[in-house]
Each structure stands twice: as C-alpha cells, then as structure tokens.
Design a protein around this motif. Structure first.
Motif, short mmCIF file in Angstrom:
data_model
loop_
_atom_site.label_atom_id
_atom_site.label_comp_id
_atom_site.label_asym_id
_atom_site.label_seq_id
_atom_site.Cartn_x
_atom_site.Cartn_y
_atom_site.Cartn_z
N TYR A 1 -6.15 11.35 -5.42
CA TYR A 1 -6.62 10.67 -4.44
C TYR A 1 -8.13 11.10 -4.73
O TYR A 1 -9.06 12.07 -5.05
CB TYR A 1 -6.85 11.46 -2.54
CG TYR A 1 -6.68 13.13 -2.44
CD1 TYR A 1 -7.88 13.37 -2.50
CD2 TYR A 1 -5.39 13.49 -3.42
CE1 TYR A 1 -7.64 14.54 -2.37
CE2 TYR A 1 -5.30 15.11 -3.44
CZ TYR A 1 -6.64 15.34 -2.88
OH TYR A 1 -6.91 16.84 -3.04
N ASP B 1 -3.48 3.83 5.89
CA ASP B 1 -3.59 2.35 5.26
C ASP B 1 -4.60 2.33 4.84
O ASP B 1 -5.42 2.23 4.90
CB ASP B 1 -3.38 1.49 7.52
CG ASP B 1 -2.58 2.28 8.14
OD1 ASP B 1 -1.16 1.99 7.65
OD2 ASP B 1 -3.02 1.81 9.46
N THR B 2 -3.62 0.93 4.14
CA THR B 2 -5.08 0.66 3.07
C THR B 2 -6.27 -0.01 3.61
O THR B 2 -5.17 -0.96 4.89
CB THR B 2 -4.18 0.01 2.69
OG1 THR B 2 -2.63 -0.25 1.58
CG2 THR B 2 -4.72 -1.61 1.21
N ASP C 1 -14.43 -3.07 6.06
CA ASP C 1 -13.10 -3.28 6.30
C ASP C 1 -12.59 -3.78 7.38
O ASP C 1 -12.93 -4.27 8.13
CB ASP C 1 -12.70 -2.02 6.53
CG ASP C 1 -10.93 -1.45 7.55
OD1 ASP C 1 -9.65 -2.66 7.15
OD2 ASP C 1 -11.08 -0.99 8.31
N THR D 1 -2.75 6.54 0.48
CA THR D 1 -1.55 5.61 1.44
C THR D 1 -0.31 5.43 0.93
O THR D 1 0.37 4.73 1.37
CB THR D 1 -1.91 4.06 0.41
OG1 THR D 1 -2.25 4.49 -0.36
CG2 THR D 1 -3.51 3.58 1.53
N ASN D 2 -0.48 6.88 -0.35
CA ASN D 2 0.83 6.74 -0.76
C ASN D 2 1.24 8.58 -0.63
O ASN D 2 0.78 8.41 -2.13
CB ASN D 2 1.44 6.03 -2.15
CG ASN D 2 2.70 6.35 -2.60
OD1 ASN D 2 3.31 6.75 -2.18
ND2 ASN D 2 3.38 5.60 -3.45
N ALA E 1 -9.35 -4.05 -1.64
CA ALA E 1 -8.72 -3.33 -1.21
C ALA E 1 -8.54 -1.43 -1.48
O ALA E 1 -9.61 -1.05 -2.76
CB ALA E 1 -7.33 -3.20 -1.77
N ASN E 2 -9.14 -0.53 -0.62
CA ASN E 2 -8.87 1.25 -0.95
C ASN E 2 -7.66 1.54 -0.83
O ASN E 2 -6.92 1.85 0.73
CB ASN E 2 -10.04 1.61 0.24
CG ASN E 2 -10.22 2.86 -0.17
OD1 ASN E 2 -9.02 3.68 -0.64
ND2 ASN E 2 -11.62 3.22 0.22
N LEU E 3 -6.86 2.32 -1.69
CA LEU E 3 -6.15 2.59 -1.38
C LEU E 3 -5.39 4.48 -1.72
O LEU E 3 -4.34 4.27 -1.64
CB LEU E 3 -4.55 1.90 -2.89
CG LEU E 3 -4.78 0.49 -3.21
CD1 LEU E 3 -3.77 0.49 -4.41
CD2 LEU E 3 -4.10 0.22 -1.62
N SER F 1 -8.18 -0.52 9.55
CA SER F 1 -8.08 1.03 8.95
C SER F 1 -9.00 2.22 8.43
O SER F 1 -9.06 2.96 9.41
CB SER F 1 -8.17 0.62 7.39
OG SER F 1 -7.19 2.23 6.91
#
Length: 293
Positions: free
Chosen positions: A59, A134-135, A167, A117-118, A112-114, A171
């Motif tokens: 990240y 959240d994305t 955004d 998110t995982n 998209a900003n990821l 998010s």
C-alpha cells in the motif's frame, strides 16, 4: 498509486514516439534521422497492448513489497488517442495535425484507487488491523502540451501535463491534482528511453482516508491517532526503456522495463502508517512485453 501509473505508461508509449519510417527489420538498427521523415504519419490508427509483472509496495507508505501482473494499453483512432496508466484511463480529444511539432492534449479521465482495499495482500499486522477501505472511483480531466524535436533528434518528445480527478463513489470524497513532465527519445529505430517527473497534491478527505488514523482505528491497530490536512503529498521520478524485437519500435513486439521512485513528504511522511510500519521511500519496478499493430 502514482508511481505505478508512471511505470506502466511505457506499455503504451512505444507507439506514440516516432522513429524512422524507413527502417528495415532485416538490417541493423539505423540512427534516428536529424530531420523529420515526411513518410511518417502521426495520424495513423494504431494500438499497443503491454503485459508484464511489477513489484510495488503493499500500500502507499509500506515497506513490504509484492508482485502483481498488469496489462496496459494505448491507441489512436481517427486522431483521437487514449492510454492507460495503472488503474486510470485517459482520452485525448484533440487530434494532432499532420506535420505539426506542437501537440495540445485535453480530455476526460477515470481512475480507481485500490490502496488498502484488500487486507489479504497486506503483510504488516497493524496495518491489516485498520479498517478496509472502499475503492475510490475518481473522475476528472487533464490538459497538456508536447513538443516533438527538442534536443536529440526530430523525434524526441517533451511533454507537460496536469490532471485533476475527484472521488465520485463516496470513498474519500476529495480530489487529486497531478502535474507531470515527461521526456522520451528514440536512440535508434529499435529502442527508446524516457524519464518522467511528477508531484501529487491531495485534498483533506484523501489525506485522512489513506494516512490518517481515527481513534477507533487506533484502538484496533495499536497505532497512535493521527489527523492531517491535504496538500503536497509526494514527488515521483521514473526511468523507462523499450527495445524492439522486430526492428521497428513502432510495430510488432518489444520488451519494456521501468523503475519509479516516490518520496512521501511533510505530514504524509510523518504518519504512523509510514514512520512505525512503513517507509517514505516508495519503489516500483516493472518488466514486460508489448505489441503494437
């Protein structure tokens, strides 16, 4: 992540920088002509797709790294060009006039900003304990100008661009502004190199989302609460290169590679996410193969 967008820009660059229009794949690589080749058509339809592997932080702000596959592309149809950078898509709605060495760019972008998110891809237990984000779907536009034939030949390109995105998915409900400068030059009809520099400014919501720590998140992670405002987040520098496998960098298969360095600044670098469990120095590397047709 800004560094990842810069690295994978190369997957589409190979079709965008003209080399000699008279190269012969059966002959040794020729030097780049000092004057423009009138046979080269800057408005020809083309498409480049690149696939490879990248190594990047878990990240933004992490000192743990992972490998990911990636696919990027660039194309031009009837003078309208488009290209991807990481998880972003740009569309340039201003065609370049045939024979002109100055090109203006203007158009929309979506990204998209990821980041974070995982949880499963995060090694650090404290960061993994923070709330999963959240994305962010960011929509905006960009404008720029480029000049062909600047220093080394009639085909090197110096470009300046600024992009704004906000955004729209609720998010972080904030914005990102990215000014950048790129320089690309073909070394022969078979290869090219480039350098890129950029800065990134973010809004308050973006800053708190990705680098702030709420009291609840502090309890869950053990990291100290942290509030910060938006502003200048980072600067990035990248080095890019491509080598044709078929004699002409404008068509067929080519190898590409890139390295990008991003330095987090100010309150962003002082966040516990960075000082306790990460690093302000962010590296991204990529290698792959592209095909232009």
């Amino acid at each position: 992540m800004n560094g990842l967008r810069l690295v994978f820009a190369l997957a589409g660059i190979m079709a965008a920088v003209p080399a000699s229009a008279q190269s012969n794949p059966a002959e040794p690589a020729a030097p780049v002509p000092a004057t423009p080749d009138p046979a080269f058509d800057t408005q020809r339809d083309s498409f480049t797709v690149g696939a490879g592997v990248a190594v990047l932080p878990d990240y933004e702000g992490s000192d743990d790294y992972r490998f990911i596959p990636a696919v990027q592309g660039r194309g031009q149809v009837s003078g309208i060009s488009f290209f991807t950078r990481g998880a972003s898509l740009y569309v340039d709605l201003i065609p370049q006039a045939q024979g002109e060495t100055v090109d203006f760019a203007l158009g929309p972008l979506v990204a998209a900003n990821l980041s974070r998110t995982n949880r499963r891809v995060i090694d650090d237990p404290a960061i993994r304990a923070l709330p999963q984000l959240d994305t962010a779907i960011e929509v905006g536009g960009f404008a720029g100008i480029s000049k062909t034939g600047v220093v080394t030949s009639a085909y090197d390109v110096l470009s300046a661009r600024v992009a704004y995105q906000r955004d729209v998915a609720g998010s972080h409900d904030s914005y990102v502004i990215t000014p950048s400068i790129d320089y690309l030059t073909p070394l022969s009809t078979r290869n090219l190199v480039g350098i890129s520099a950029s800065m990134q400014f973010v809004g308050d919501g973006w800053a708190q989302q990705y680098f702030g720590i709420t009291p609840g998140a502090s309890t869950a992670s053990g990291l100290a609460p942290y509030d910060l405002d938006g502003g200048l987040k980072s600067y990035s520098l990248s080095i890019l290169g491509a080598q044709s496998l078929e004699g002409d960098i404008r068509s067929g298969f080519a190898l590409f590679g890139a390295v990008s360095y991003t330095r987090l600044l100010g309150d962003f670098a002082d966040s516990p996410i960075v000082t306790v469990d990460g690093s302000p120095n962010q590296w991204v590397g990529a290698i792959g193969i592209g095909y232009t047709f």
